[in-house]
Design an enzyme around this catalytic site. Structure first.
Site, mmCIF file in Angstrom:
data_model
loop_
_atom_site.group_PDB
_atom_site.id
_atom_site.type_symbol
_atom_site.label_atom_id
_atom_site.label_comp_id
_atom_site.label_asym_id
_atom_site.label_seq_id
_atom_site.Cartn_x
_atom_site.Cartn_y
_atom_site.Cartn_z
ATOM 1 N N ASN A 1 0.869 -1.178 0.000
ATOM 2 C CA ASN A 1 0.000 0.000 0.000
ATOM 3 C C ASN A 1 0.902 1.223 0.000
ATOM 4 O OD1 ASN A 1 -1.746 2.118 0.526
ATOM 5 N ND2 ASN A 1 -2.786 1.115 2.229
ATOM 6 N N ARG B 1 -2.630 -1.689 -3.524
ATOM 7 C CA ARG B 1 -3.635 -0.623 -3.503
ATOM 8 C C ARG B 1 -3.369 0.298 -4.686
ATOM 9 N NH1 ARG B 1 -3.126 4.795 -1.114
ATOM 10 N NH2 ARG B 1 -5.204 5.744 -1.049
ATOM 11 N N ASP C 1 -9.047 1.953 -5.418
ATOM 12 C CA ASP C 1 -9.611 2.752 -4.337
ATOM 13 C C ASP C 1 -10.895 3.458 -4.745
ATOM 14 O OD1 ASP C 1 -8.723 2.764 -1.760
ATOM 15 O OD2 ASP C 1 -7.605 4.632 -1.906
ATOM 16 N N HIS D 1 -11.792 9.538 6.787
ATOM 17 C CA HIS D 1 -10.470 8.911 6.684
ATOM 18 C C HIS D 1 -9.452 10.044 6.632
ATOM 19 C CE1 HIS D 1 -7.568 5.754 5.207
ATOM 20 N NE2 HIS D 1 -6.926 6.888 4.951
ATOM 21 N N LEU D 2 -8.695 10.205 7.719
ATOM 22 C CA LEU D 2 -7.782 11.333 7.852
ATOM 23 C C LEU D 2 -6.346 10.854 7.938
ATOM 24 C CD1 LEU D 2 -9.776 13.332 10.569
ATOM 25 C CD2 LEU D 2 -10.039 13.416 8.078
ATOM 26 N N CYS E 1 0.729 16.234 10.696
ATOM 27 C CA CYS E 1 -0.164 16.755 11.733
ATOM 28 C C CYS E 1 0.460 16.656 13.125
ATOM 29 C CB CYS E 1 -1.488 15.993 11.680
ATOM 30 S SG CYS E 1 -2.827 16.744 12.623
ATOM 31 N N GLY F 1 -7.048 10.345 12.070
ATOM 32 C CA GLY F 1 -8.345 10.054 12.667
ATOM 33 C C GLY F 1 -8.277 9.046 13.793
#
Length: 399
Positions: free
Chosen positions: A10, A89, A146, A206-207, A282, A331
């Site tokens: 992925n 993915r 996706d 989805h974060l 983040c 998230g």
């Protein structure tokens, strides 16, 4: 451990998740997480039998280098020759692929053609495929799209208000992304709530470095924030999200930029990075904001406000909301982002329990809203790798 092992790759815009999954048991034999790729701080962490080992990726901080390190680890543990298939993915499958597919040269050509639609992700996905084909010649490779989960969106949700001729000629419509994650998280959330998925009006956020939000009704996607490409919607790590299309003509006319330069800026230099002028991560921004960094504070404010607006709008697609679910790296782990976002949404009846919000991190799933509160707010760690492994096994006939 059986010999029916599937390697899942992925490759995200700045990350690599790899997992060797035993098809019979569904257990993870070995996994890896490459983080902050393309930066000097890039590292890859290998996990096996509860033991973790972190290795810097200095000099090999690209996706191909991270995949190479993973393959070396497989050989070290004598797993290389037991892999039966490789699942990947794929961010954007365009209109042609609405479900998972065995990869051949024709599929590779289509994925390359879709690079302009997912300029951060499809090149990374393709790098993973090429590396797997090199190290596992003869093994089948499967692409898990996706975009496929969102094929159930109604026409009113996926249609852009542009001339019909353009929509038809260029397949110009909203596709949506993170579908593999949504396919896993939605039934998991329903299980936690103890209700049939079809009976829950669910909004999933989805974060991660890339971020999107999806409205699910009757178990199907009815709307989502990302569109023709993964740049639309929420404020992300380096992507701007929603922006006035007039920005393109203005910047080409007044800032001396060509279209390619504007596109690169909006995809790779905007979002949290552009606002903060510090980082797209983040975690870094939360620390900096606490220390008084104004750019970091503003970036997080803009991000959470935009997210809250989208959650409210997705309630329209669902006809209400019974559950809000947080997933993805941010998230699942950032109690501050969750709390700030939900603080805007008390008019929808959404609230967070401070203690539960603190506890539901680092792989812990569950409800984080007060026990007497409705709608429910949940945290559900995603498992895109398991979904990819299941699709891969089905397509190559591993029962």
């Amino acid at each position: 451990m059986s010999d029916q092992l599937i390697l899942v790759l992925n490759c995200g815009s700045s990350s690599l998740k790899g997992a060797v999954i035993d098809r019979k048991s569904g257990s993870v034999v070995l996994s890896c997480l490459g983080e902050r790729l393309t930066t000097p701080e890039a590292v890859i962490t290998f996990s096996k039998d509860g033991n973790k080992r972190q290795v810097p990726l200095s000099g090999r901080n690209c996706h191909a280098g991270a995949v190479g390190m993973l393959l070396n680890e497989l050989e070290k543990h004598e797993l290389h020759d037991r892999i039966q298939a490789v699942g990947h993915r794929i961010a954007h499958g365009g209109e042609k692929y609405s479900e998972s597919v065995l990869i051949d040269q024709a599929v590779m050509d289509e994925l390359n053609a879709c690079i302009p639609l997912a300029p951060l992700h499809n090149p990374a996905n393709i790098s993973g495929i090429l590396a797997a084909q090199e190290h596992f010649p003869g093994l089948p490779n499967v692409g898990v799209m996706d975009t496929s989960f969102h094929q159930t969106m109604p026409e009113r949700a996926y249609t852009y208000a542009v001339p019909r001729e353009l929509r038809k000629k260029y397949a110009f419509r909203r596709y949506g992304f993170h579908g593999t994650s949504m396919r896993y998280v939605a039934p998991e959330a329903a299980c936690i709530l103890g209700k049939p998925l079809e009976d829950i009006r669910m909004i999933i956020a989805h974060l991660g470095n890339g971020a999107s939000i999806t409205a699910i009704k009757n178990g199907k996607s009815v709307d989502t924030s990302m569109g023709f490409t993964p740049i639309e919607g929420l404020v992300m790590g380096t992507r701007c999200g929603d922006i006035d299309p007039g920005v393109y003509s203005y910047l080409t006319s007044h800032a001396g930029l060509d279209v390619a330069q504007v596109d690169e800026m909006l995809n790779k230099k905007s979002g949290l990075l552009g606002i903060s002028e510090l980082s797209n991560d983040c975690r870094t921004l939360e620390i900096a904001a606490d220390e008084g960094h104004e750019g970091a504070r503003l970036a997080l404010e803009v991000m959470t406000y935009r997210l809250a607006k989208y959650i409210a709008s997705m309630a329209v697609g669902c006809g209400g909301v019974d559950a809000l679910v947080f997933t993805g790296g941010i998230g699942e782990n950032s109690r501050n982002i969750r709390a700030k976002t939900v603080s805007y949404l008390d008019f929808l009846g959404l609230h967070i329990d401070t203690k539960a919000n603190m506890e539901k991190r680092y792989g812990n799933s569950g409800i984080i809203s007060p026990t007497d509160s409705s709608p429910a707010v949940l945290v559900v760690p995603t498992n895109e790798e398991l979904m990819i492994a299941c699709d891969t096994a089905e397509l190559v006939g591993i029962l």
